[in-house]
Structures are given as structure tokens and as C-alpha cells.
Design an enzyme around this catalytic site. Sequence first.
Site, mmCIF file in Angstrom:
data_model
loop_
_atom_site.group_PDB
_atom_site.id
_atom_site.type_symbol
_atom_site.label_atom_id
_atom_site.label_comp_id
_atom_site.label_asym_id
_atom_site.label_seq_id
_atom_site.Cartn_x
_atom_site.Cartn_y
_atom_site.Cartn_z
ATOM 1 N N HIS A 103 0.798 -1.219 0.000
ATOM 2 C CA HIS A 103 0.000 0.000 0.000
ATOM 3 C C HIS A 103 0.832 1.270 0.000
ATOM 4 C CE1 HIS A 103 -4.371 -0.804 0.191
ATOM 5 N NE2 HIS A 103 -3.900 -2.026 0.279
ATOM 6 N N ASP A 167 -7.190 3.614 9.299
ATOM 7 C CA ASP A 167 -8.572 3.492 8.813
ATOM 8 C C ASP A 167 -8.785 2.191 8.057
ATOM 9 O OD1 ASP A 167 -9.319 5.882 9.903
ATOM 10 O OD2 ASP A 167 -9.178 7.028 8.046
ATOM 11 N N GLU A 283 -12.447 12.193 13.947
ATOM 12 C CA GLU A 283 -11.958 12.628 12.644
ATOM 13 C C GLU A 283 -12.881 13.710 12.105
ATOM 14 O OE1 GLU A 283 -9.495 8.938 10.579
ATOM 15 O OE2 GLU A 283 -11.403 9.563 9.717
#
Length: 428
Positions: A103, A167, A283
Site C-alpha cells: 500500500h 482506517d 476525525e
Amino acid sequence: MAVSFAIPAYFTAIFILSRLMSIIGISKPWSHISPKLLTLDIAGKLSVDPSAIEQASQDFGHIVKTIPEAVLYPSSPEDIATLIKFSYTNSVPFSIAAKGHGHSVRGQAMVNNGVVVDMTSMKKHRNGTGIQISTDGFYADVGGEQLWIDVLNATLERGLAPVSWTDYLYLTVGGTLSNAGISGQTFRYGPQISNVYEMDVITGKADFLTCSPKKNSELFYAVLGGLGQFGIITRARIPLEPAPKRVKWVRMLYNDFSVFTGDQELLISKNGRNDKKALDFLEGSLLMDQGSPDNWRSSFFPTADHPKIISLITKHRVIYCLEVVKHYDDQTKDTMDKELQQLLKGLSYMPGFMFQKDVQYVEFLNRVRSGELKLKSQGLWNVPHPWLNLFIPKSQIADFNDGVFKGIVLERNITTGPVLVYPINRKK
């Protein structure tokens, strides 16, 4: 104040070990790096198969492509050390990159004309650390190749869980610890790199070292967030706490940025790590003219309320969404609503624009996965994923809103990717 801005798709670039060693102009074919490499006991775990090379040449970002000479599929940390030692002692060292779940966004998990180490290969063997929970439940020893979703599932079997997350959970432990590991828990618990007791690391000289704040501390703090430049993480000791069962998940809407950030800062100022009544997640995000107020990351807002939310966005062009979560279990479920109401008392969100959901703890933490699978099933996943994380000082965040969010994002109609805005205490 951390600002996360993505176009056109989502995921923070918190991942993957970068180059472990410096490159010294290797541009020759694989057979010319050193034929002696094929005489080592790891030769059978090296692959030059075109499909393996192609996979190791790509990452989540799909922005750059870097072609290695070979891929190592280790069955143990010793295999990795053998490769590193050979490069280090070879007359012409070659570059090595450790790749977890890939990623990275700009090729940090790839390497040109060198060897990519597929860390997840060790999951298929029993020679790695795996996931081992201490008898007292205070910590878990986790292999650097393990995915955080697997850590979550393993610890939940004991009623435990780490406290700091990203997340997205389908990332490796070694990958996020080599970057930071930031999400909505960071304001309270710090990023994932602030929640590690000790690590086992293979250095650039192929030494195996255990490090902690008191043992080999310089290496410990260099490797955490070190982008793979100081070693490869093969084991991390992660602190655990009792896991909640469910969460109350709340979103509130604002049309004034200064009021929005003021409420965010107020909330993190009174929610400490050891405060049992504190919020557990905070958030913020921007809602812009992009159709549905929901996005592929999660479906949150009640369908019946979509028209009034869309009307609000159309009127103001950008709406700011404050998102908070409070954990609870069987012992706290009767008092949770009252505690949450007290925590949110005095906030200045727009009247009538508070929305709540009650979901399982795992469902909340793994909220991004279903959207990813949906996009993959539609063939919409393998596209470029540019992503940018910025830390903005409190004194400049209002200017950033005026100059970037309004002056660039809105004026250029760049509204297809999520924009996350949330506060972090500097001391964390």
C-alpha cells in the site's frame, strides 16, 4: 492539525518498508548481479517468474512502476537476513525493498534492479513470529508480516485489542510501523508507532537485534517511522487493552470552518488516554458536491436525510463533518448515552444535523473493507491512487481552508476523493 487529501480514491500512504540499503548503480540483468546468489540456500525461494516480477513492480498507488530483478519469498526472518548479508558483503551491493501488502503510493515498496522481499510469504510458514498473546493479556508479539485485521481477530478471541489503528486494516504491522499508523484514535493514544513495547529488527548488516526504549533505543526510534531505511521489522510487541463490543458512532455537520475546527480542538483537549469516559475516535471530513453524501468508504447517513444534506452542500458548496466514536460494552452500555451527551455538550454543529449509528466494534474498525470489495467487483479498483498527508500547524489551518479547500479544490471542482481533516496533539 492533520489534513489528508486524496484524488481520486482513498487510502493513506502509510505503508511499506522503503529501500533498506543504498543503490550503487545496478542496472545489469539479474544474472549479472551475482551468480553466487543462486548458490545460497535461499536460491529456491527467489523467483524471476514474469508474474512475480510484475506483481512486485506495482503498488497501491499505480503511479510509478519499478521493475526488480527478482522476488524473495522467505519462510523465516533468517531467509531475509541471508539475502541482506549477501548484498552487504558482496563486491557490488544491490538494493532490497521489503513489501508487505503493497500500500505504498509512490513506489516505496519497490526497487529497481534489486530484490523485493515479499514479507507476507512468511504467513504461509510456521517459522515466523505469527501472533502470540501474552498469558497476562498485556501485549501481543506480532510478526511484521501480519495484517492488522488478523491481529484484531486474534486478540478479540481473548477479549482484547490494540488501541491505535489505521482506517484500513489490511496493512502489515511492519509496514505501518515503518511509517506512522495514523487514524482517529491518534489524538488520544498517539499513532501506532507510539504504541510499541519492543521490536526485533534485521539491520542493513544482517544483524538480528531486539530493541526497545531502553535497549538499543537509537535503533528503536529510528526504525519506527523510519521508512525502512534502518532495518526490517520482523516482530513487534503491541500493548493490548480490553476490547469493547460496540460503538456509538456520531457525525455532525458544520458550515463554518472555524467553528468546526474549534469544536474538534475542544474535544481533544478534554479527552485523555486514561480517561475512561473519553471519546475513542475523532476525525473530520469535507462534504462537497459529489452526489450522495455517502461515499464508497462507508454508508452512514440515513437515506431519508440525503435530500436535506445535499441541499445544504449545494447552498454552501462545502460542508464540514465532525465524526466521533464512543466505545462501550455490557458494563457501560447503560451509562454510555449519558456520557456521550455530556462529552458533546456545548458543541456548535448545525441544529438538526447530528446523525448516529450503533454498530459492532469490528464493523466500525473494518468499515473501509466493504467499499473496497465493492469497487474491486466492479473493476474500479486498479486505478491511480494519489494521496497526500500533511501536518498543518493550528495557526495556519484557517489559511489552508481558504487557500486549498476553497481556492483550489472547489474552484477546480476536485471533489471525487475524500478529504479528511482532524486534530492531533503535538505531544502525541
